[in-house]
Motif scaffolding. Structure first.
Motif, PDB file in Angstrom:
ATOM      1  N   GLU A  30       0.841  -1.204   0.000  1.00 24.83           N
ATOM      2  CA  GLU A  30       0.000   0.000   0.000  1.00 24.83           C
ATOM      3  C   GLU A  30       0.878   1.256   0.000  1.00 24.83           C
ATOM      4  O   GLU A  30       1.818   1.350  -0.784  1.00 24.83           O
TER       5      GLU A  30
ATOM      6  N   ARG B 195      -6.666  -7.246  -3.625  1.00 28.41           N
ATOM      7  CA  ARG B 195      -6.773  -5.944  -4.302  1.00 28.41           C
ATOM      8  C   ARG B 195      -5.401  -5.299  -4.443  1.00 28.41           C
ATOM      9  O   ARG B 195      -5.066  -4.749  -5.495  1.00 28.41           O
ATOM     10  N   SER B 196      -4.596  -5.362  -3.384  1.00 26.71           N
ATOM     11  CA  SER B 196      -3.263  -4.751  -3.418  1.00 26.71           C
ATOM     12  C   SER B 196      -2.345  -5.473  -4.399  1.00 26.71           C
ATOM     13  O   SER B 196      -1.571  -4.841  -5.126  1.00 26.71           O
TER      14      SER B 196
ATOM     15  N   GLN C 110      -3.385  -4.393  -7.818  1.00 26.32           N
ATOM     16  CA  GLN C 110      -3.026  -2.994  -8.061  1.00 26.32           C
ATOM     17  C   GLN C 110      -1.547  -2.875  -8.421  1.00 26.32           C
ATOM     18  O   GLN C 110      -1.168  -2.069  -9.285  1.00 26.32           O
ATOM     19  N   ARG C 111      -0.704  -3.666  -7.769  1.00 24.35           N
ATOM     20  CA  ARG C 111       0.736  -3.644  -8.044  1.00 24.35           C
ATOM     21  C   ARG C 111       1.116  -4.608  -9.174  1.00 24.35           C
ATOM     22  O   ARG C 111       2.299  -4.774  -9.458  1.00 24.35           O
TER      23      ARG C 111
END
Length: 213
Positions: free
Chosen positions: A67, A96-97, A100-101
């Protein structure tokens, strides 16, 4: 492909499974990188996990947060490790993280290139086709089914922390029937190890196959 699916990392069978995976790495002192499921400001869980690997003759010096504290140097160092440890935590937030990455493709490539992964609870569910199974161990799942698609390194799902009491609950059985893939149900002292093409079970994991599918 070397993967460990762990429910509770300090349990005897979990330690046996992790130790077997580290042995397969075939290095005198394997280097392990840690990915946090969410921020760990005091690195409390990281420190506990460091001690666990130290007891198994491995070193853990890389900590990666996905994050606001994401660090590119730590990310690069992670990819040079022999083993990546995916921590437990909030499964939906973790996935989700990871997405996202764009780590889902990175982790796939890591394994294809000979790296090993230890997934603990939430981290283990990320390695499967879907994290929908997280609802069975108490996680709040709010995303649509398509958003629950995970890294899919194996063809089964994983439910950690299963108790005898749960196995007899009607609601639990109903949730199981909603899963799209076969699923391993693991108590805290169970572990599943994928070593190449061989699947090794520690303790007494139960494979559930939905008879309707």
């Amino acid at each position: 492909m070397n993967l460990a699916f762990i429910s509770q990392p300090t349990s005897p069978n979990a330690l046996r499974a992790i130790s077997a995976l580290l042995t397969a790495v075939a290095k005198e002192k394997p280097n392990v990188g840690y990915i946090a499921s969410q921020p760990d400001p005091n690195r409390e869980y990281f420190a506990q996990t460091q001690q666990l690997y130290q007891s198994l003759n491995a070193q853990m010096s890389v900590y990666l947060e996905l994050e606001s504290g994401f660090n590119h140097e730590a990310f690069n160092a992670l990819l040079n490790c022999d083993v990546i440890h995916l921590s437990g935590g909030d499964t939906q937030r973790f996935l989700r993280s990871v997405k996202q990455r764009e780590l889902n493709t990175v982790l796939k490539s890591f394994v294809e290139d000979g790296g090993a992964i230890v997934g603990v609870s939430a981290g283990a569910m990320l390695l499967t086709p879907s994290i929908a199974s997280a609802a069975l161990c108490g996680d709040m799942i709010t995303d649509e089914e398509a958003a629950l698609r995970a890294i899919s390194l194996v063809n089964f799902q994983f439910v950690p922390h299963v108790t005898e009491e749960q196995l007899n609950q009607i609601h639990f059985k109903q949730q199981l029937r909603e899963l799209k893939s076969p699923c391993y149900l693991c108590s805290d002292n169970d572990a599943v190890l994928q070593m190449g093409k061989e699947l090794v079970l520690y303790g007494t994991p139960t494979l559930y196959k939905n008879p309707a599918k």
